[in-house]
Design a protein around this motif. Structure first.
Motif, PDB file in Angstrom:
ATOM      1  N   ARG A  94     -30.686 -29.019  38.203  1.00  0.00           N
ATOM      2  CA  ARG A  94     -31.510 -30.108  37.716  1.00  0.00           C
ATOM      3  C   ARG A  94     -31.062 -30.705  39.439  1.00  0.00           C
ATOM      4  O   ARG A  94     -32.313 -31.983  39.239  1.00  0.00           O
ATOM      5  CB  ARG A  94     -31.038 -31.228  36.434  1.00  0.00           C
ATOM      6  N   ARG A  95     -29.297 -30.927  40.001  1.00  0.00           N
ATOM      7  CA  ARG A  95     -28.894 -31.574  40.957  1.00  0.00           C
ATOM      8  C   ARG A  95     -30.393 -31.113  41.887  1.00  0.00           C
ATOM      9  O   ARG A  95     -30.577 -31.830  42.861  1.00  0.00           O
ATOM     10  CB  ARG A  95     -27.844 -31.772  40.738  1.00  0.00           C
ATOM     11  N   ARG A  96     -30.899 -30.070  42.083  1.00  0.00           N
ATOM     12  CA  ARG A  96     -31.773 -29.532  43.369  1.00  0.00           C
ATOM     13  C   ARG A  96     -33.031 -29.668  42.872  1.00  0.00           C
ATOM     14  O   ARG A  96     -33.518 -29.389  44.120  1.00  0.00           O
ATOM     15  CB  ARG A  96     -30.984 -28.357  43.663  1.00  0.00           C
ATOM     16  N   ALA A  97     -33.799 -29.371  41.809  1.00  0.00           N
ATOM     17  CA  ALA A  97     -35.027 -30.082  41.502  1.00  0.00           C
ATOM     18  C   ALA A  97     -35.382 -30.995  42.047  1.00  0.00           C
ATOM     19  O   ALA A  97     -34.985 -32.543  42.500  1.00  0.00           O
ATOM     20  CB  ALA A  97     -35.141 -29.881  39.414  1.00  0.00           C
ATOM     21  N   LEU A 106     -33.671  -9.012  23.420  1.00  0.00           N
ATOM     22  CA  LEU A 106     -32.992  -9.680  24.549  1.00  0.00           C
ATOM     23  C   LEU A 106     -33.551  -9.883  25.511  1.00  0.00           C
ATOM     24  O   LEU A 106     -33.612 -11.476  26.178  1.00  0.00           O
ATOM     25  CB  LEU A 106     -32.107  -8.892  24.964  1.00  0.00           C
ATOM     26  N   LEU A 107     -34.653  -9.308  26.150  1.00  0.00           N
ATOM     27  CA  LEU A 107     -35.054  -9.146  27.283  1.00  0.00           C
ATOM     28  C   LEU A 107     -36.397 -10.954  27.585  1.00  0.00           C
ATOM     29  O   LEU A 107     -36.190 -11.544  28.312  1.00  0.00           O
ATOM     30  CB  LEU A 107     -36.242  -8.312  28.659  1.00  0.00           C
ATOM     31  N   SER A 108     -36.851 -10.671  26.266  1.00  0.00           N
ATOM     32  CA  SER A 108     -37.861 -12.355  25.961  1.00  0.00           C
ATOM     33  C   SER A 108     -37.403 -12.892  26.151  1.00  0.00           C
ATOM     34  O   SER A 108     -37.757 -14.340  26.349  1.00  0.00           O
ATOM     35  CB  SER A 108     -38.616 -11.893  24.298  1.00  0.00           C
ATOM     36  N   ALA A 109     -35.859 -13.078  25.462  1.00  0.00           N
ATOM     37  CA  ALA A 109     -35.424 -14.586  25.477  1.00  0.00           C
ATOM     38  C   ALA A 109     -34.555 -14.753  26.929  1.00  0.00           C
ATOM     39  O   ALA A 109     -34.933 -15.796  27.084  1.00  0.00           O
ATOM     40  CB  ALA A 109     -33.795 -14.029  24.328  1.00  0.00           C
ATOM     41  N   ALA A 110     -34.620 -13.569  28.020  1.00  0.00           N
ATOM     42  CA  ALA A 110     -34.606 -14.170  28.737  1.00  0.00           C
ATOM     43  C   ALA A 110     -35.092 -14.640  29.780  1.00  0.00           C
ATOM     44  O   ALA A 110     -34.900 -15.665  30.571  1.00  0.00           O
ATOM     45  CB  ALA A 110     -33.706 -12.926  29.939  1.00  0.00           C
ATOM     46  N   VAL A 111     -36.338 -14.193  29.198  1.00  0.00           N
ATOM     47  CA  VAL A 111     -37.749 -14.345  30.331  1.00  0.00           C
ATOM     48  C   VAL A 111     -38.280 -15.551  29.684  1.00  0.00           C
ATOM     49  O   VAL A 111     -38.088 -16.710  30.978  1.00  0.00           O
ATOM     50  CB  VAL A 111     -38.848 -13.656  29.966  1.00  0.00           C
ATOM     51  N   ILE A 112     -38.060 -16.088  28.471  1.00  0.00           N
ATOM     52  CA  ILE A 112     -37.610 -17.885  28.592  1.00  0.00           C
ATOM     53  C   ILE A 112     -36.748 -18.714  28.784  1.00  0.00           C
ATOM     54  O   ILE A 112     -37.034 -19.936  29.159  1.00  0.00           O
ATOM     55  CB  ILE A 112     -37.723 -18.047  26.554  1.00  0.00           C
ATOM     56  N   PHE A 113     -35.666 -18.244  28.987  1.00  0.00           N
ATOM     57  CA  PHE A 113     -34.599 -19.477  29.593  1.00  0.00           C
ATOM     58  C   PHE A 113     -34.929 -18.931  31.330  1.00  0.00           C
ATOM     59  O   PHE A 113     -34.550 -20.968  31.543  1.00  0.00           O
ATOM     60  CB  PHE A 113     -32.944 -18.218  29.472  1.00  0.00           C
ATOM     61  N   LEU A 114     -35.365 -17.711  31.779  1.00  0.00           N
ATOM     62  CA  LEU A 114     -35.468 -18.066  32.608  1.00  0.00           C
ATOM     63  C   LEU A 114     -36.632 -19.445  33.069  1.00  0.00           C
ATOM     64  O   LEU A 114     -36.661 -20.255  33.861  1.00  0.00           O
ATOM     65  CB  LEU A 114     -35.910 -17.218  33.798  1.00  0.00           C
ATOM     66  N   PHE A 115     -37.831 -19.291  32.270  1.00  0.00           N
ATOM     67  CA  PHE A 115     -38.790 -19.992  32.148  1.00  0.00           C
ATOM     68  C   PHE A 115     -38.414 -21.733  31.958  1.00  0.00           C
ATOM     69  O   PHE A 115     -39.356 -22.294  33.137  1.00  0.00           O
ATOM     70  CB  PHE A 115     -40.102 -19.590  31.675  1.00  0.00           C
ATOM     71  N   LEU A 116     -37.794 -22.113  31.165  1.00  0.00           N
ATOM     72  CA  LEU A 116     -37.477 -23.457  30.968  1.00  0.00           C
ATOM     73  C   LEU A 116     -36.675 -23.770  32.477  1.00  0.00           C
ATOM     74  O   LEU A 116     -36.548 -25.173  32.318  1.00  0.00           O
ATOM     75  CB  LEU A 116     -36.811 -23.096  29.885  1.00  0.00           C
ATOM     76  N   LEU A 117     -35.814 -23.102  32.879  1.00  0.00           N
ATOM     77  CA  LEU A 117     -35.346 -23.675  34.775  1.00  0.00           C
ATOM     78  C   LEU A 117     -36.255 -24.337  35.127  1.00  0.00           C
ATOM     79  O   LEU A 117     -35.828 -24.951  35.975  1.00  0.00           O
ATOM     80  CB  LEU A 117     -34.321 -22.256  35.211  1.00  0.00           C
ATOM     81  N   PHE A 118     -37.172 -23.776  35.037  1.00  0.00           N
ATOM     82  CA  PHE A 118     -38.327 -24.076  36.001  1.00  0.00           C
ATOM     83  C   PHE A 118     -39.146 -25.830  35.774  1.00  0.00           C
ATOM     84  O   PHE A 118     -40.639 -26.350  36.481  1.00  0.00           O
ATOM     85  CB  PHE A 118     -39.875 -23.010  36.097  1.00  0.00           C
ATOM     86  N   PHE A 119     -38.717 -26.199  34.587  1.00  0.00           N
ATOM     87  CA  PHE A 119     -38.906 -27.613  34.137  1.00  0.00           C
ATOM     88  C   PHE A 119     -37.888 -27.799  34.299  1.00  0.00           C
ATOM     89  O   PHE A 119     -38.375 -29.470  34.217  1.00  0.00           O
ATOM     90  CB  PHE A 119     -39.020 -27.098  33.004  1.00  0.00           C
ATOM     91  N   ALA A 120     -36.557 -27.847  35.078  1.00  0.00           N
ATOM     92  CA  ALA A 120     -35.640 -29.207  35.682  1.00  0.00           C
ATOM     93  C   ALA A 120     -36.406 -29.931  36.571  1.00  0.00           C
ATOM     94  O   ALA A 120     -37.211 -29.812  37.492  1.00  0.00           O
ATOM     95  CB  ALA A 120     -34.883 -28.059  36.214  1.00  0.00           C
ATOM     96  N   ASP A 121     -35.727 -31.313  36.402  1.00  0.00           N
ATOM     97  CA  ASP A 121     -36.837 -31.873  36.806  1.00  0.00           C
ATOM     98  C   ASP A 121     -35.525 -33.560  37.190  1.00  0.00           C
ATOM     99  O   ASP A 121     -34.884 -34.104  36.612  1.00  0.00           O
ATOM    100  CB  ASP A 121     -37.051 -32.906  35.937  1.00  0.00           C
TER     101      ASP A 121
END
Length: 275
Positions: free
Chosen positions: A25-28, A185-200
């Motif tokens: 979020r700091r650099r988002a 596990l891969l699906s959980a990782a995809v969801i986690f990475l996708f959420l990072l793009f919501f960093a604001d």
């Protein structure tokens, strides 16, 4: 896995995910990395729904096996108790013998097979007292009508006991295949990475922490539930215990006193054969 371990794992996973989110979020840019937030939210909804449906299917598969193992343990214990009663109508030369061997069978299930399954074994090895019971009945020639009826009933109950035992040990083999675990596990990782793009950077840290933490906590708990159902004999929450067979041993002890049986049982308390 006990409740404390599950809680610690969930808290640890959530804490790590929240920390990563706050660092990103700091650099988002303000408004998140997505130019179109509504479109991104729609894509995330598809991912989350797909994961929920797939996880629900795996939970159903694991719970079905869990329930089958539970019912198998109950049915096996009931079959042993019923066979003991049937044994009292068999010819006198083998009546006491098979009665003692049934008690040893139950003791072996409680004190040898169950600890093996708790340690991760599949418990598929033959119960030695099941073989002993077969040998004891082999060659028996019932003469009276009651002996013949008891002999026929005994064979039916043996089949029921063996089928119930198969159901009991089925869950010890971890029925959820590795391929499903990999997808989960891969699906959980995809969801986690996708959420990072919501960093604001324009939103407060608490809001961002809640966004990431709530999703990761739910996903982690879902995986832990599947793991618990897939290993029903492992110590912890939902562990299957030999309660039914222990209850049967108590009933058999009372029935031995009721029929006046004084012959020594051919095994120790843990089911080990004695001289």
């Amino acid at each position: 896995m006990n409740l404390l371990s599950a809680l610690l794992i969930t808290l640890a996973a959530t804490a790590v995910a929240v920390t990563v989110m706050l660092v990103v979020r700091r650099r988002a840019p303000e408004g998140s990395y997505f130019q179109d937030g509504d479109r991104a939210a729609g894509v995330f909804g598809v991912l989350a729904t797909g994961y929920a449906v797939f996880a629900g299917f795996v939970i159903f598969l694991a719970f079905t096996t869990y329930d089958q193992s539970l019912n198998g343990a109950e049915a096996e214990a009931l079959a042993v108790s019923q066979q003991y009663e049937t044994a009292q109508f068999l010819p006198g030369d083998i009546r006491a013998r098979v009665s003692g061997e049934l008690i040893c069978y139950a003791r072996t299930v409680v004190h040898q097979e169950w600890p093996l399954m708790e340690a991760g074994g599949d418990g598929a090895a033959l119960n030695p007292w099941g073989v002993a019971l077969f040998r004891s009945l082999h060659g028996t020639q019932p003469k009276t009508a009651s002996e013949q009826a008891a002999y026929s009933k005994w064979l039916d109950q043996t089949s029921d006991r063996e089928e119930a035992r198969r159901d009991r040990i089925h869950g010890a083999g971890n029925v959820v295949p590795d391929s499903l675990w990999i997808v989960l596990l891969l699906s959980a990782a995809v969801i986690f990475l996708f959420l990072l793009f919501f960093a604001d950077s324009g939103e407060g840290p608490l809001t961002q922490a809640m966004l990431m933490g709530s999703v990761v906590a739910v996903v982690t708990m879902t995986l832990l539930v599947i793991r618990s159902l897939d290993t029903p004999y492992n110590p912890g929450l939902g562990q299957l215990k030999p309660t039914a067979m222990e209850r049967t041993l108590t009933i058999l002890a009372e029935e031995r006193r009721a029929v006046g049986e004084t012959r020594a049982v051919p095994c120790a308390d843990d089911g080990t054969r004695t001289a």
